[in-house]
Design a protein around this motif. Structure first.
Motif, PDB file in Angstrom:
ATOM      1  N   LYS A 164       0.846  -1.195   0.000  1.00 13.16           N
ATOM      2  CA  LYS A 164       0.000   0.000   0.000  1.00 13.16           C
ATOM      3  C   LYS A 164       0.883   1.247   0.000  1.00 13.16           C
ATOM      4  O   LYS A 164       1.625   1.496   0.945  1.00 13.16           O
ATOM      5  CB  LYS A 164      -0.915   0.022   1.231  1.00 13.16           C
ATOM      6  CG  LYS A 164      -1.900  -1.137   1.280  1.00 13.16           C
ATOM      7  CD  LYS A 164      -2.759  -1.034   2.536  1.00 13.16           C
ATOM      8  CE  LYS A 164      -3.734  -2.196   2.627  1.00 13.16           C
ATOM      9  NZ  LYS A 164      -4.551  -2.132   3.867  1.00 13.16           N
ATOM     10  N   GLY A 165       0.806   2.022  -1.022  1.00 15.12           N
ATOM     11  CA  GLY A 165       1.575   3.253  -1.096  1.00 15.12           C
ATOM     12  C   GLY A 165       3.002   3.022  -1.543  1.00 15.12           C
ATOM     13  O   GLY A 165       3.492   1.882  -1.629  1.00 15.12           O
ATOM     14  N   ARG A 166       3.676   4.120  -1.829  1.00 12.95           N
ATOM     15  CA  ARG A 166       5.051   4.054  -2.291  1.00 12.95           C
ATOM     16  C   ARG A 166       6.025   3.970  -1.118  1.00 12.95           C
ATOM     17  O   ARG A 166       5.736   4.465  -0.040  1.00 12.95           O
ATOM     18  CB  ARG A 166       5.375   5.306  -3.122  1.00 12.95           C
ATOM     19  CG  ARG A 166       4.538   5.443  -4.389  1.00 12.95           C
ATOM     20  CD  ARG A 166       4.914   6.721  -5.106  1.00 12.95           C
ATOM     21  NE  ARG A 166       4.141   6.883  -6.334  1.00 12.95           N
ATOM     22  CZ  ARG A 166       4.254   7.924  -7.143  1.00 12.95           C
ATOM     23  NH1 ARG A 166       5.093   8.917  -6.822  1.00 12.95           N
ATOM     24  NH2 ARG A 166       3.530   7.996  -8.243  1.00 12.95           N
ATOM     25  N   PRO A 167       7.199   3.356  -1.364  1.00 11.99           N
ATOM     26  CA  PRO A 167       8.224   3.335  -0.314  1.00 11.99           C
ATOM     27  C   PRO A 167       8.655   4.758   0.045  1.00 11.99           C
ATOM     28  O   PRO A 167       8.596   5.667  -0.780  1.00 11.99           O
ATOM     29  CB  PRO A 167       9.374   2.550  -0.952  1.00 11.99           C
ATOM     30  CG  PRO A 167       8.723   1.716  -2.000  1.00 11.99           C
ATOM     31  CD  PRO A 167       7.595   2.546  -2.535  1.00 11.99           C
ATOM     32  N   CYS A 168       9.111   4.932   1.268  1.00  9.81           N
ATOM     33  CA  CYS A 168       9.497   6.260   1.758  1.00  9.81           C
ATOM     34  C   CYS A 168      10.893   6.638   1.271  1.00  9.81           C
ATOM     35  O   CYS A 168      11.570   5.869   0.576  1.00  9.81           O
ATOM     36  CB  CYS A 168       9.427   6.301   3.281  1.00  9.81           C
ATOM     37  SG  CYS A 168      10.597   5.169   4.076  1.00  9.81           S
ATOM     38  N   HIS A 172      14.554   4.969  -0.899  1.00  7.53           N
ATOM     39  CA  HIS A 172      15.151   5.535  -2.111  1.00  7.53           C
ATOM     40  C   HIS A 172      16.622   5.882  -1.923  1.00  7.53           C
ATOM     41  O   HIS A 172      17.385   5.884  -2.895  1.00  7.53           O
ATOM     42  CB  HIS A 172      14.371   6.773  -2.547  1.00  7.53           C
ATOM     43  CG  HIS A 172      12.999   6.461  -3.071  1.00  7.53           C
ATOM     44  ND1 HIS A 172      12.792   5.736  -4.234  1.00  7.53           N
ATOM     45  CD2 HIS A 172      11.764   6.748  -2.583  1.00  7.53           C
ATOM     46  CE1 HIS A 172      11.487   5.608  -4.451  1.00  7.53           C
ATOM     47  NE2 HIS A 172      10.840   6.200  -3.454  1.00  7.53           N
ATOM     48  N   ALA A 178      12.754  -1.501   2.155  1.00  6.17           N
ATOM     49  CA  ALA A 178      11.439  -1.291   1.536  1.00  6.17           C
ATOM     50  C   ALA A 178      10.553  -2.523   1.669  1.00  6.17           C
ATOM     51  O   ALA A 178      10.038  -3.055   0.688  1.00  6.17           O
ATOM     52  CB  ALA A 178      11.590  -0.889   0.069  1.00  6.17           C
ATOM     53  N   CYS A 180       7.677  -2.501   2.704  1.00  2.00           N
ATOM     54  CA  CYS A 180       6.334  -2.108   2.292  1.00  2.00           C
ATOM     55  C   CYS A 180       6.078  -2.338   0.803  1.00  2.00           C
ATOM     56  O   CYS A 180       4.924  -2.355   0.366  1.00  2.00           O
ATOM     57  CB  CYS A 180       6.091  -0.643   2.633  1.00  2.00           C
ATOM     58  SG  CYS A 180       7.293   0.478   1.896  1.00  2.00           S
ATOM     59  N   SER A 181       7.137  -2.504   0.015  1.00  2.00           N
ATOM     60  CA  SER A 181       6.952  -2.694  -1.427  1.00  2.00           C
ATOM     61  C   SER A 181       6.378  -4.056  -1.779  1.00  2.00           C
ATOM     62  O   SER A 181       5.859  -4.262  -2.869  1.00  2.00           O
ATOM     63  CB  SER A 181       8.295  -2.511  -2.141  1.00  2.00           C
ATOM     64  OG  SER A 181       9.194  -3.563  -1.793  1.00  2.00           O
TER      65      SER A 181
END
Length: 621
Positions: A164-168, A172, A178, A180-181
């Motif tokens: 859900k959503g892009r990595p913070c 990067h 990541a 969350c990816s």
């Protein structure tokens, strides 16, 4: 005795080393000090025209008499002073009792455990590494582990937020894997957490060997994504390790200390070096004290003789007056030589400068907070028509529930910030049923009575402002209750809310209203006070209600009345503990005889077990 009489008495003292003990009118010891020459030191307190900082000035105002103990040497005076301060803990001495604490590394349970620094060990099912005496070191360990193994430090929840959503930003710039990816498996993540825990427990020893072996195994089975992640973890560990530069000789244990003063405050900053690296940083701020020579002389013994670790070398920005005696005492306490010195040049001199910079920066931060808080208090005083800004504010709120039982919460704000050590709670004794006016009147009447009896703690402090959660009715009731008491002259106001539960206006003692919404800073400040006192009173009410529900669940046992249920909870703390107790253990509770203990024991084990009240657990009251 007057100040002039005390000065005349001090002039009669000998020019010998010793300890002086200053007492107030109640014969309580308020300050203990040492002196190389008793007459010189003690007389300067009471001689007219001698300037003192705010702390000493206040101490002198409360001084009524003093005693002295003559010693054979300055060293003997230092030892006696330390023992006397430890025994009596005088009000105006530096005690440093509340600065020391313990910290932990917390590892949560679940499919995706998280690592963080914690100031206390909670009963939440998590694993804890520690305790450590340095919160600075714990934060450093956690940050190093997170950086080395690219662990997430965001507020996202896993597995709920995966995909859900892009990595913070951390992902990067290569500081997070990541998770969350959705590209990192649970197994890979948990291996990284295990590596981080191993790094925290054992340091980087052997961890690089393990990571390289796992990277090669991943490459051999063509799992290139995991191999790349392990490669990044190896690089991060090496980078973090390389960044931990040795700044002094690895064999040296050393503290570096410097003092700074600004405005009406001063600060002591200590940098602790162990094995050549910065292991901890501590800062102590002292309000109303700006005499750095006096502070240095008093602080050093307090810091090291009350449980502080004494290193081999202590570098300071300037030596205290009793440096030789202190060095001897530190060495005897340590059991080995301890060097106290001022470095003149080189790396250690630069470290002293760094400690001084930290002290100055801390005072700048404190000054910024104080200035903002003072402006806010000035605005509050102007809006409410007070003669001076309120240094101590007390606020009260009544909370009740259906059956008519009421409680009152009292919160304290000092210099614009919550003073939680001053919070107090009242359970109504004379008011039955739901009557907010009478309940508020009872609480404030009892508060005034405690002050007039000379109670200790917050009840012994006269507030500068009293705020009530409520309107004209509450203010009128409390005004009548305080008439003729010591709190009658304290400015009294009520706080009424708008439709959004924010402070809409202030109700004056004569029933008028002062609008606050147009004064943004005061509006926010008073709203925060009202929210805090409401939270505190509701919290007390719910805790009382929960405890009462537990007691009522015990009264379901035949022959167990409210008094016995209360005695059981006082003794065992929880219903679960009562359930698991033996008959002999139950009999140890006050008022529970052998027959009642056997009846309670049989109840829990005879098929008529108590239903567990919602929320009941081993840590519930």
């Amino acid at each position: 005795m007057t100040k002039a009489e005390l000065y005349e008495k001090a002039k009669m003292l000998p020019l010998l080393p010793g300890v002086y003990i200053i007492r107030d009118k109640r014969d309580e010891i308020i300050y203990i000090g040492k002196a190389k020459r008793l007459r010189t030191r003690v007389s300067q307190y009471f001689r007219e025209g001698v300037p003192h900082d705010a702390k000493v000035t206040q101490m002198i105002e409360h001084a009524f008499t003093f005693d002295v103990i003559v010693c054979q040497s300055e060293f003997e005076a230092l030892v006696l002073e330390a023992s006397q301060i430890k025994a009596h803990t005088p009000k105006y001495n530096i005690l440093l009792k509340d600065d020391k604490g313990y910290s932990y590394v917390k590892i949560t349970k679940g499919e995706y455990p998280r690592i963080s620094a914690a100031l206390q060990k909670d009963d939440d099912g998590a694993d804890y590494i520690g305790p450590f005496t340095s919160s600075f070191a714990v934060r450093q360990m956690v940050e190093t582990a997170q950086d080395s193994f690219l662990l997430p430090r965001c507020n996202r929840r896993f597995p709920e937020d995966i995909g859900k959503g892009r990595p913070c930003l951390n992902a990067h710039i290569g500081k997070c894997m990541a998770l969350c990816s959705g590209k990192i498996s649970k197994e890979v993540y948990n291996e990284a957490v295990k590596g981080a825990i191993q790094l925290i427990r054992h340091g980087k020893k052997d961890i690089l060997t393990v990571l390289r072996r796992r990277m090669e195994e991943a490459a051999e089975r063509l799992d290139f994504e995991q191999a790349a992640l392990l490669r990044d973890q190896i690089a991060a560990v090496e980078k973090v390790s390389a960044g931990q530069k040795v700044v002094v000789d690895e064999t040296v244990e050393m503290d570096v200390m410097a003092f700074a003063a600004s405005g009406s405050s001063s600060c002591a900053a200590i940098l602790r070096y162990r094995k050549g690296r910065l292991a901890d940083k501590r800062e102590f701020v002292f309000k109303g004290s700006t005499d750095l020579d006096a502070l240095r002389e008093e602080f050093l013994p307090r810091y090291y003789l009350y449980g502080g670790e004494i290193p081999r070398r202590i570098a300071v920005d300037a030596l205290p007056e009793a440096a030789e005696a202190l060095e001897q005492l530190l060495g005897e306490t340590r059991g080995a030589k301890a060097q106290l010195y001022v470095p003149q040049r080189g790396d250690v001199a630069q470290l002293v400068t760094m400690a001084y910079t930290n002290a100055v920066e801390r005072l700048a931060r404190e000054s910024g907070r104080t200035d903002r808080g003072q402006r806010l208090l000035d605005e509050t005083a102007a809006l409410l028509g007070l003669e001076k800004p309120p240094h101590v504010i007390e606020s009260y709120d009544i909370s009740n529930w259906g059956e008519g039982t009421s409680v009152c919460g009292m919160v304290v704000f000092q210099d614009g910030r919550p003073l939680k050590s001053g919070y107090r709670r009242f359970k109504m004794r004379t008011v039955f049923g739901t009557d907010d006016f009478a309940s508020m009147a009872e609480a404030l009447s009892r508060r005034a009575g405690e002050y007039e009896k000379g109670a200790a703690g917050q009840f012994g402090v006269l507030p500068d402002l009293i705020l009530l959660d409520g309107g004209k009715g509450q203010v009128s009731a409390v005004k009548a209750a305080l008439a003729g008491t010591a709190l009658a002259a304290v400015p009294l106001f009520g706080m009424v809310k708008d439709d959004h539960h924010r402070t809409r206006a202030i109700v004056t003692a004569d029933g008028g209203e002062i609008a606050v919404s147009m004064h943004r800073g005061v509006f926010t400040f008073l709203s925060n006070i009202q929210e805090e006192v409401h939270r505190f009173s509701i919290e007390y009410q719910r805790a009382s209600q929960k405890k009462k529900s537990y007691a009522s669940s015990l009264t379901a046992i035949p022959g167990v009345g409210p008094a016995t249920a209360k005695a059981l909870l006082v003794h065992f703390k929880t219903v679960t503990a009562v359930r698991e107790a033996s008959a002999e253990e139950l009999e140890q509770a006050k008022g529970v005889g052998a027959a009642a203990a056997r009846r309670i024991f049989d109840w829990f084990r005879g098929g008529a077990a108590l239903d567990k009240a919602p929320g009941t657990g081993d840590n519930e009251p």
